[in-house]
Write an enzyme that holds these catalytic residues in place. Structure first.
Site, PDB file in Angstrom:
ATOM      1  N   GLU A 234       0.823  -1.214   0.000  1.00  0.00           N
ATOM      2  CA  GLU A 234       0.000   0.000   0.000  1.00  0.00           C
ATOM      3  C   GLU A 234       0.857   1.263   0.000  1.00  0.00           C
ATOM      4  O   GLU A 234       0.457   2.283  -0.577  1.00  0.00           O
ATOM      5  CB  GLU A 234      -0.947  -0.033   1.197  1.00  0.00           C
ATOM      6  CG  GLU A 234      -2.055  -1.074   1.007  1.00  0.00           C
ATOM      7  CD  GLU A 234      -2.837  -1.373   2.260  1.00  0.00           C
ATOM      8  OE1 GLU A 234      -4.069  -1.252   2.239  1.00  0.00           O
ATOM      9  OE2 GLU A 234      -2.215  -1.747   3.282  1.00  0.00           O
TER      10      GLU A 234
ATOM     11  N   GLU B 238      -3.897  -9.678   3.181  1.00  0.00           N
ATOM     12  CA  GLU B 238      -4.701  -9.480   4.393  1.00  0.00           C
ATOM     13  C   GLU B 238      -5.794 -10.528   4.550  1.00  0.00           C
ATOM     14  O   GLU B 238      -6.165 -10.891   5.671  1.00  0.00           O
ATOM     15  CB  GLU B 238      -5.324  -8.081   4.386  1.00  0.00           C
ATOM     16  CG  GLU B 238      -4.336  -6.937   4.596  1.00  0.00           C
ATOM     17  CD  GLU B 238      -3.695  -6.451   3.316  1.00  0.00           C
ATOM     18  OE1 GLU B 238      -2.982  -5.431   3.370  1.00  0.00           O
ATOM     19  OE2 GLU B 238      -3.894  -7.095   2.262  1.00  0.00           O
TER      20      GLU B 238
END
Length: 267
Positions: A111, A131
């Site tokens: 990210e 995730e």
């Protein structure tokens, strides 16, 4: 600024270095350090472009899972804004930015790269949004920026499976812009990846800073709205550049000597 994140400036290029061995796990201190370094890079007139770099072994393997493992819902409510604030701070640097990726760029690390304008990866690097393997989704912008970059179908594949992809696959889907061989026998020095990132950012050092800033704002803001609103953003930013010295210098140089020969002040 924390010792875990620092801004180094060389020849007009700022390098935001992540330095939390062994994996540059993005705990609260690192996240706040990225915010501070981003603000400093934004404010400094001697910084024309920015590299985000985790070192020769790893970019960032993600947020600090050990720190979060015992958090309650209310704990995460209190921290969730910081999770997005540090990538927003990077994305808001009004100058060209590139992530120089070695080793792992996973979860929050991926990210961070998505918050940059460009991404250069060493061959052998691994990127991903794993995730889902923890029963989660990306929380620092991955579900939004990844889909905008590579398209919703490819983003869903990576996020739904949590799989890691190598630098070559990342290049093929548009997640990275260049792949660098670290042992290609070139004379780029002891760190070919960082040298490649510097070469990319060197293009912007000494350029018309406010025009580049306006171009970045027009593109990024336009992507968040409809075409007509984006065109209005472009129109206003275009007109605003007629207040800059660089616009006057660029046009005068073009008339006198042709394109590409202007000297800019960044003003």
């Amino acid at each position: 600024m924390t010792q875990l994140v620092r801004l180094e400036v060389e020849d007009g290029i700022g390098i935001i270095r992540l330095d939390r061995p062994p994996m540059n796990a993005l705990n609260d201190e690192v996240q706040r350090g990225i915010i501070a370094a981003s603000l400093e890079a934004t404010e400094r007139k001697d910084v024309s472009a920015v590299i985000v770099y985790g070192g020769e072994k790893v970019f960032a393997a993600g947020v600090d899972i050990k720190q979060m493992a015992d958090w309650s819902y209310t704990d995460m409510v209190d921290h969730s804004h910081l999770f997005q604030d540090f990538t927003r701070a990077l994305a808001r640097i009004p100058k060209p930015t590139v992530a120089a990726i070695t080793g792992y760029a996973l979860g929050g690390g991926c990210e961070v790269t998505l918050a940059c304008d460009f991404r250069i990866a060493a061959r052998g690097a691994k990127l991903g949004q794993p995730e889902v393997l923890l029963g989660l989704i990306p929380g620092a912008g991955g579900s939004q920026r990844l889909a905008r970059l590579v398209g919703p179908a490819k983003a869903k594949d990576l996020i739904f499976t949590g799989r890691f992809i190598d630098a070559d696959e990342a290049l093929s889907i548009g997640l990275v812009d260049e792949v660098v061989d670290l042992d290609d026998g070139s004379e780029r020095g002891p760190d070919p990846l960082l040298a490649a990132a510097k070469a990319m950012m060197k293009r912007y050092a000494g350029g018309p800073a406010y025009a580049i800033r306006a171009a970045k704002e027009a593109i990024d803001s336009g992507l968040e709205t409809d075409l007509q609103s984006g065109l209005e953003i472009e129109r206003m930013l275009f007109a605003s550049l007629f207040a800059t010295k660089d616009r006057a210098a660029g046009m005068a140089s073009f008339i006198e000597s042709g394109p590409g020969k202007a000297t800019f002040e960044g003003a």
